[in-house]
Scaffold this motif. Structure first.
Motif, PDB file in Angstrom:
ATOM      1  N   SER A 155       0.844  -1.203   0.014  1.00 38.85           N
ATOM      2  CA  SER A 155       0.125  -0.007  -0.093  1.00 38.85           C
ATOM      3  C   SER A 155       1.128   1.239  -0.120  1.00 38.85           C
ATOM      4  O   SER A 155       1.985   1.227   0.168  1.00 38.85           O
ATOM      5  CB  SER A 155      -0.869   0.048   1.171  1.00 38.85           C
ATOM      6  N   LYS A 156       0.194   2.589  -0.300  1.00 38.66           N
ATOM      7  CA  LYS A 156       0.692   3.773  -0.201  1.00 38.66           C
ATOM      8  C   LYS A 156       1.340   3.904   0.998  1.00 38.66           C
ATOM      9  O   LYS A 156       1.248   3.247   2.234  1.00 38.66           O
ATOM     10  CB  LYS A 156      -0.017   4.711  -0.678  1.00 38.66           C
ATOM     11  N   LEU A 157       2.021   4.869   1.210  1.00 39.82           N
ATOM     12  CA  LEU A 157       2.610   5.357   2.449  1.00 39.82           C
ATOM     13  C   LEU A 157       1.928   5.816   3.613  1.00 39.82           C
ATOM     14  O   LEU A 157       2.448   5.688   4.861  1.00 39.82           O
ATOM     15  CB  LEU A 157       3.749   6.396   2.261  1.00 39.82           C
ATOM     16  N   PHE A 158       0.823   6.665   3.427  1.00 42.74           N
ATOM     17  CA  PHE A 158       0.026   6.970   4.419  1.00 42.74           C
ATOM     18  C   PHE A 158      -1.596   6.693   4.442  1.00 42.74           C
ATOM     19  O   PHE A 158      -2.428   7.181   5.162  1.00 42.74           O
ATOM     20  CB  PHE A 158       0.052   8.419   4.695  1.00 42.74           C
ATOM     21  N   CYS A 159      -1.797   5.725   3.508  1.00 36.75           N
ATOM     22  CA  CYS A 159      -3.202   5.017   3.251  1.00 36.75           C
ATOM     23  C   CYS A 159      -3.126   3.724   2.866  1.00 36.75           C
ATOM     24  O   CYS A 159      -2.220   3.443   2.522  1.00 36.75           O
ATOM     25  CB  CYS A 159      -4.007   6.203   2.524  1.00 36.75           C
ATOM     26  N   THR A 160      -4.335   3.205   2.487  1.00 31.85           N
ATOM     27  CA  THR A 160      -4.425   1.700   2.220  1.00 31.85           C
ATOM     28  C   THR A 160      -4.523   1.583   0.605  1.00 31.85           C
ATOM     29  O   THR A 160      -4.672   0.510  -0.038  1.00 31.85           O
ATOM     30  CB  THR A 160      -5.600   0.903   2.827  1.00 31.85           C
ATOM     31  N   CYS A 161      -4.610   2.622  -0.135  1.00 37.44           N
ATOM     32  CA  CYS A 161      -4.691   2.736  -1.516  1.00 37.44           C
ATOM     33  C   CYS A 161      -3.244   1.988  -1.937  1.00 37.44           C
ATOM     34  O   CYS A 161      -2.609   1.668  -1.326  1.00 37.44           O
ATOM     35  CB  CYS A 161      -4.440   4.190  -2.379  1.00 37.44           C
ATOM     36  N   LYS A 162      -3.517   1.233  -3.330  1.00 36.94           N
ATOM     37  CA  LYS A 162      -2.166   0.168  -3.653  1.00 36.94           C
ATOM     38  C   LYS A 162      -1.122   0.983  -3.860  1.00 36.94           C
ATOM     39  O   LYS A 162      -1.123   2.165  -4.670  1.00 36.94           O
ATOM     40  CB  LYS A 162      -2.965  -0.329  -4.899  1.00 36.94           C
TER      41      LYS A 162
ATOM     42  N   ILE B 271      -7.329   5.983  -5.312  1.00 39.11           N
ATOM     43  CA  ILE B 271      -7.227   7.227  -4.488  1.00 39.11           C
ATOM     44  C   ILE B 271      -8.231   7.072  -3.481  1.00 39.11           C
ATOM     45  O   ILE B 271      -8.928   6.325  -3.554  1.00 39.11           O
ATOM     46  CB  ILE B 271      -7.520   8.684  -5.410  1.00 39.11           C
ATOM     47  N   CYS B 272      -7.829   8.026  -2.386  1.00 44.43           N
ATOM     48  CA  CYS B 272      -8.757   7.997  -1.354  1.00 44.43           C
ATOM     49  C   CYS B 272      -8.662   9.294  -0.507  1.00 44.43           C
ATOM     50  O   CYS B 272      -7.849  10.213  -1.136  1.00 44.43           O
ATOM     51  CB  CYS B 272      -8.562   6.897  -0.301  1.00 44.43           C
ATOM     52  N   PRO B 273      -9.529   9.797   0.207  1.00 42.66           N
ATOM     53  CA  PRO B 273      -9.483  11.009   0.673  1.00 42.66           C
ATOM     54  C   PRO B 273      -8.270  11.526   1.501  1.00 42.66           C
ATOM     55  O   PRO B 273      -7.822  12.342   1.368  1.00 42.66           O
ATOM     56  CB  PRO B 273     -10.825  10.945   2.066  1.00 42.66           C
ATOM     57  N   THR B 274      -7.547  10.173   2.106  1.00 43.92           N
ATOM     58  CA  THR B 274      -6.237  10.726   2.541  1.00 43.92           C
ATOM     59  C   THR B 274      -5.381  11.200   1.679  1.00 43.92           C
ATOM     60  O   THR B 274      -4.580  12.252   1.798  1.00 43.92           O
ATOM     61  CB  THR B 274      -5.837   9.479   3.278  1.00 43.92           C
ATOM     62  N   CYS B 275      -5.092  10.465   0.491  1.00 36.87           N
ATOM     63  CA  CYS B 275      -4.023  10.842  -0.274  1.00 36.87           C
ATOM     64  C   CYS B 275      -4.395  11.998  -1.236  1.00 36.87           C
ATOM     65  O   CYS B 275      -3.743  12.448  -1.993  1.00 36.87           O
ATOM     66  CB  CYS B 275      -3.398   9.702  -1.281  1.00 36.87           C
ATOM     67  N   MET B 276      -5.886  12.322  -1.170  1.00 39.96           N
ATOM     68  CA  MET B 276      -6.382  13.440  -2.030  1.00 39.96           C
ATOM     69  C   MET B 276      -5.952  14.797  -1.025  1.00 39.96           C
ATOM     70  O   MET B 276      -6.464  15.731  -1.470  1.00 39.96           O
ATOM     71  CB  MET B 276      -7.635  13.067  -2.350  1.00 39.96           C
TER      72      MET B 276
HETATM   73 ZN   LIG Z   1      -5.158   6.589  -0.735  1.00 40.71          ZN
END
Ligand SMILES: [Zn+2]
Length: 466
Positions: free
Chosen positions: A15-22, A34-39
């Motif tokens: 996953s990404k560095l600060f969220c669970t996106c791939k 994408i998700c609210p965190t990485c956005m």
């Molecule tokens: Zn994300």
């Protein structure tokens, strides 16, 4: 003097560095990973990916860096469409060493290259420019990559030549693969900027370099440019220059951000991360055998020639195959098979992905050669089939008629034909024994490499009478 800033994606993470996106953003349609965190939506909070800390620390350890007592994260503020939060979370050693690693070193052909700092940070999104002319030009933005884990490696200005830079990057690329943290052959997985200065002159940063090949060219261009200015008594300005891929030159770029412009502040949403000794010890134990230690072992334990051991150990794909295929008895032959006959068949990422070959194939092939069922030359042909179809060695040998010809009467008939066709060579063979190798070669050619070379030689000698 040349220094480098190298960005390596940790492509092997989930996953990404600060969220669970791939972390593997490449497989997605634009703006779907994408998700609210990485956005950077209001109210979201980053959660640090522990695996990323582990993998990045392994890189730092492999580059002989110090590991800090605690990790700190900082906001690097800048306003650009690839950055949804308007800041990038990165690391800085503002309050003592708090980045993943510092003060490392790595040896490149006897020259020590010092590593100033290694930091863990998030990759921005991707900007895609479409359209050629000013009027039709549009810029698209894809945030799938935004927030994926990136390791930045900053070296001291220790390189003397573009060539040294290239060798260093190859060493680093092999090292990352060996650690199984990144696949540098993926497009954009490893990128580098260079700082170039000549004889105490100001530092010029060269950015926007697409490939290692171009990096070497860009550094060479920049060194020549600065040298020429200096010789003509023209002042060299401290600036950022962009590599123009089409014209193969560097051009002055308007953006001249200094560190102050980024208004670094401590990332208050991520508390200090204490690096406890037990985790570090565990990670140390997980470190795979280094490339140099592998090479040494291949040479001393199996008597593999240094050059072969070098090729084998520095490429994880080859060394993994070797480790799984060999035993005490066949190690040298397996190594040889991989570094000669297999090379061209699996020398790119695409070929490796498509290859159906498994370690068992190599062991079986060498068994067949050693037990006299196929010649070494047929083994090479069989490899082509194996890589394509993945069929078992015995299946391929029997279905393609690759079995070795060691029947003396059958070989005798073929040799009689060759003797008739190659009258001159046969005559010469009487005087010059080397010529007989040419004749044996003719038999190998005629039998697609299936003739037993030793028996062929014996029959030739008998028939010619030498
Ligand atoms: Zn994300």
């Amino acid at each position: 003097m040349i220094g480098l800033e190298i960005h390596c994606q940790l492509t092997k993470l989930e996953s990404k560095l600060f969220c669970t996106c791939k972390a593997n953003y490449r497989e997605f349609e634009p703006n779907t990973n994408i998700c609210p965190t990485c956005m950077g939506m209001p109210g979201t909070l980053p959660r640090l990916n522990k695996k990323a800390v582990e993998k990045a620390t392994m890189i730092a350890m492999a580059l002989n860096c110090h590991t800090p007592q605690r990790l700190g994260f900082f906001r690097k503020n800048y306003f650009y469409p690839d950055l949804p939060k308007n800041f990038q979370i990165t690391q800085l050693n503002m309050y003592g060493p708090t980045s993943i690693g510092d003060q490392g070193k790595v040896s490149v052909e006897g020259k020590e290259i010092r590593i100033r700092r290694i930091q863990l940070e998030e990759d921005p999104g991707r900007l895609i420019y479409e359209g050629a002319s000013e009027k039709t030009a549009i810029t698209l933005v894809d945030y799938n990559r935004a927030g994926t884990p990136l390791v930045e490696i900053v070296t001291e200005p220790d390189f003397d030549s573009p060539r040294q830079v290239r060798i260093f990057l190859n060493v680093l690329s092999d090292l990352l693969q060996n650690l199984d943290v990144s696949d540098p052959t993926l497009e954009g997985a490893m990128r580098a900027d260079a700082n170039v200065s000549v004889q105490g002159g100001p530092r010029v940063e060269v950015k926007n370099i697409g490939s290692f090949h171009d990096l070497e060219k860009a550094i060479h261009f920049e060194m020549t440019r600065q040298q020429s200015l200096k010789e003509r008594g023209i002042e060299i300005s401290q600036e950022t220059r962009h590599w123009d891929d089409k014209r193969k030159i560097t051009i002055s770029s308007r953006s001249k951000e200094e560190d102050e412009d980024y208004r670094y502040i401590l990332e208050g949403d991520i508390p200090w991360v204490v690096m406890d000794n037990s985790s570090i010890e565990t990670w140390k134990k997980k470190m795979p055998e280094s490339i140099s230690s592998k090479k040494e072992r291949y040479i001393t334990k199996y008597g593999i020639p240094s050059q072969v051991a070098d090729v084998l150990s520095s490429d994880k794909y080859y060394s993994d195959l070797f480790e799984q295929a060999h035993n005490e008895a066949n190690a040298k032959e397996i190594a040889n098979l991989i570094t000669t006959d297999m090379m061209g068949l699996v020398d790119t990422r695409e070929k490796r992905e498509q290859s159906k070959l498994i370690p068992r194939h190599l062991a079986d092939l060498i068994d067949m050669v050693n037990s006299g069922k196929v010649t070494r030359s047929s083994a090479k042909n069989a490899l082509v089939e194996i890589v394509k179809s993945g069929k078992s060695v015995s299946e391929i040998i029997s279905s393609t008629g690759m079995a070795k010809i060691s029947d003396e009467s059958e070989l005798g008939r073929i040799i009689d034909d060759i003797i008739l066709q190659e009258g001159v060579a046969v005559q010469q063979a009487g005087e010059n024994p080397q010529t007989i190798n040419y004749l044996v070669g003719k038999v190998m050619q005629k039998t697609n490499g299936k003739a037993d070379p030793a028996i062929t030689l014996k029959i030739f000698k008998e028939k010619i009478g030498i």
